[in-house]
Design a protein around this motif. Structure first.
Motif, PDB file in Angstrom:
ATOM      1  N   ASP A   6      20.440  -5.592  60.258  1.00 51.46           N
ATOM      2  CA  ASP A   6      21.622  -5.602  59.385  1.00 51.46           C
ATOM      3  C   ASP A   6      22.803  -6.321  60.028  1.00 51.46           C
TER       4      ASP A   6
ATOM      5  N   ASP B  48      30.771   2.917  59.237  1.00 50.89           N
ATOM      6  CA  ASP B  48      31.538   3.901  58.445  1.00 50.89           C
ATOM      7  C   ASP B  48      31.825   5.162  59.248  1.00 50.89           C
TER       8      ASP B  48
ATOM      9  N   THR C 114      24.848 -10.781  59.603  1.00 54.30           N
ATOM     10  CA  THR C 114      26.248 -11.163  59.391  1.00 54.30           C
ATOM     11  C   THR C 114      26.962 -11.598  60.666  1.00 54.30           C
TER      12      THR C 114
ATOM     13  N   ARG D 235      25.462 -13.142  51.338  1.00 54.04           N
ATOM     14  CA  ARG D 235      25.447 -12.211  50.213  1.00 54.04           C
ATOM     15  C   ARG D 235      26.297 -10.976  50.500  1.00 54.04           C
ATOM     16  N   ALA D 236      26.992 -10.515  49.462  1.00 50.37           N
ATOM     17  CA  ALA D 236      27.829  -9.319  49.611  1.00 50.37           C
ATOM     18  C   ALA D 236      26.974  -8.132  50.029  1.00 50.37           C
ATOM     19  N   SER D 237      25.723  -8.087  49.531  1.00 52.96           N
ATOM     20  CA  SER D 237      24.843  -6.957  49.865  1.00 52.96           C
ATOM     21  C   SER D 237      24.523  -6.923  51.366  1.00 52.96           C
ATOM     22  N   ASP D 238      24.490  -8.117  51.999  1.00 59.62           N
ATOM     23  CA  ASP D 238      24.262  -8.157  53.447  1.00 59.62           C
ATOM     24  C   ASP D 238      25.483  -7.632  54.201  1.00 59.62           C
ATOM     25  N   ASP D 239      26.676  -7.973  53.692  1.00 62.23           N
ATOM     26  CA  ASP D 239      27.907  -7.471  54.315  1.00 62.23           C
ATOM     27  C   ASP D 239      27.965  -5.955  54.215  1.00 62.23           C
ATOM     28  N   GLU D 240      27.573  -5.446  53.042  1.00 62.08           N
ATOM     29  CA  GLU D 240      27.593  -3.989  52.838  1.00 62.08           C
ATOM     30  C   GLU D 240      26.577  -3.295  53.747  1.00 62.08           C
ATOM     31  N   ALA D 241      25.403  -3.908  53.871  1.00 64.61           N
ATOM     32  CA  ALA D 241      24.356  -3.325  54.730  1.00 64.61           C
ATOM     33  C   ALA D 241      24.834  -3.252  56.178  1.00 64.61           C
TER      34      ALA D 241
ATOM     35  N   ALA E   5      28.067  -3.223  57.104  1.00 64.49           N
ATOM     36  CA  ALA E   5      29.262  -2.367  57.179  1.00 64.49           C
ATOM     37  C   ALA E   5      28.911  -0.885  57.251  1.00 64.49           C
ATOM     38  N   ARG E   6      27.763  -0.505  56.658  1.00 69.22           N
ATOM     39  CA  ARG E   6      27.435   0.927  56.618  1.00 69.22           C
ATOM     40  C   ARG E   6      27.261   1.523  58.009  1.00 69.22           C
TER      41      ARG E   6
END
Lengths: 83, 149
Positions: free
Chosen positions: B113, B149, B117, B137-143, B145-146
């Motif tokens: 993950d 958190d 990025t 992809r935004a989904s890669d950034d979210e993956a 970022a998790r």
């Protein structure tokens, strides 16, 4: 200072880097991009969307607010897409 | 930890076996292999991976060390290719070794993950109608970022 370009930024500028003298009042990545955009219209056009350009100073990933003082190499490139 | 950047193809099974041969006291190992994707609906003829060698080596070392520290891994290796690749060829392989399965899975997942990025590789795909840089992809950034958190 050595500036490196990668991926579509390299292609749009049609070169993989520049060797430039950076004035003393240019002290951050953001200011360096302003400086490069002022002297080169091609760079200004290619980097219109500033948030889509990422940077590394002396092989360290940094934010646009990071200092470039004393840096040997600054790399500018699009978001990474490896893996 | 061993990080390898190479233009040449690698044999995923052989790499996994040699990694396992170094296992000492581990109860679990995970191997992830990323391949050049091409489907009948969206056929890709060729993938070119550009990279920034010095930073790529550094980032992979950093991600693997972070994974070892964070998930208590015994070891972690990463192989990543650059240059021109054909559909179906392995691009990347991440291997983790841990006392138990959860940390082995999580460590491999974390490395992949964050590598997507934060490691300086850029993909360009060639299709019948021309070449295009792959967009992040935004989904890669979210993956990625998790994990923070």
């Amino acid at each position: 200072m050595k500036i490196l370009y990668f991926a579509w930024l390299r292609e749009r500028l049609d070169r993989d880097g520049d060797e430039i003298d950076v004035p003393d009042d240019v002290s951050t990545v953001a200011e360096l991009m302003d400086f490069l955009a002022e002297r080169d219209e091609g760079f200004a056009l290619a980097t219109q969307k500033r948030q889509s350009i990422r940077a590394a100073v002396d092989e360290e990933l940094v934010e646009h607010s990071a200092s470039i003082r004393g840096a040997r190499t600054v790399a500018l490139f699009p978001p990474m897409t490896g893996g | 930890m061993r990080m390898r950047l190479q233009a040449e193809p690698f044999d995923p099974g052989a790499e996994s076996n040699s990694f396992l041969a170094r296992a000492k006291g581990a109860g679990a190992s995970v191997t992830f292999t990323g391949l050049v994707r091409s489907t009948p609906d969206d056929p890709v003829e060729e993938l070119t991976l550009e990279h920034y060698p010095e930073l790529a080596q550094r980032q992979l070392e950093k991600l693997a060390s972070e994974a070892v520290a964070r998930f208590g891994l015994i070891d972690a290796d990463i192989i990543h290719r650059f240059g021109t690749l054909r559909p179906g060829e392995p691009i990347v392989q991440v291997m983790t070794l841990a006392p138990h399965r959860h940390s082995a899975f999580e460590g491999a997942s974390f490395i992949m993950d964050t590598l997507k990025t934060d490691a300086p590789f850029w993909k360009k795909e060639r299709r019948a109608d021309g070449e295009d840089w792959v967009e992040a992809r935004a989904s890669d950034d979210e993956a990625a970022a998790r994990w923070w958190d």
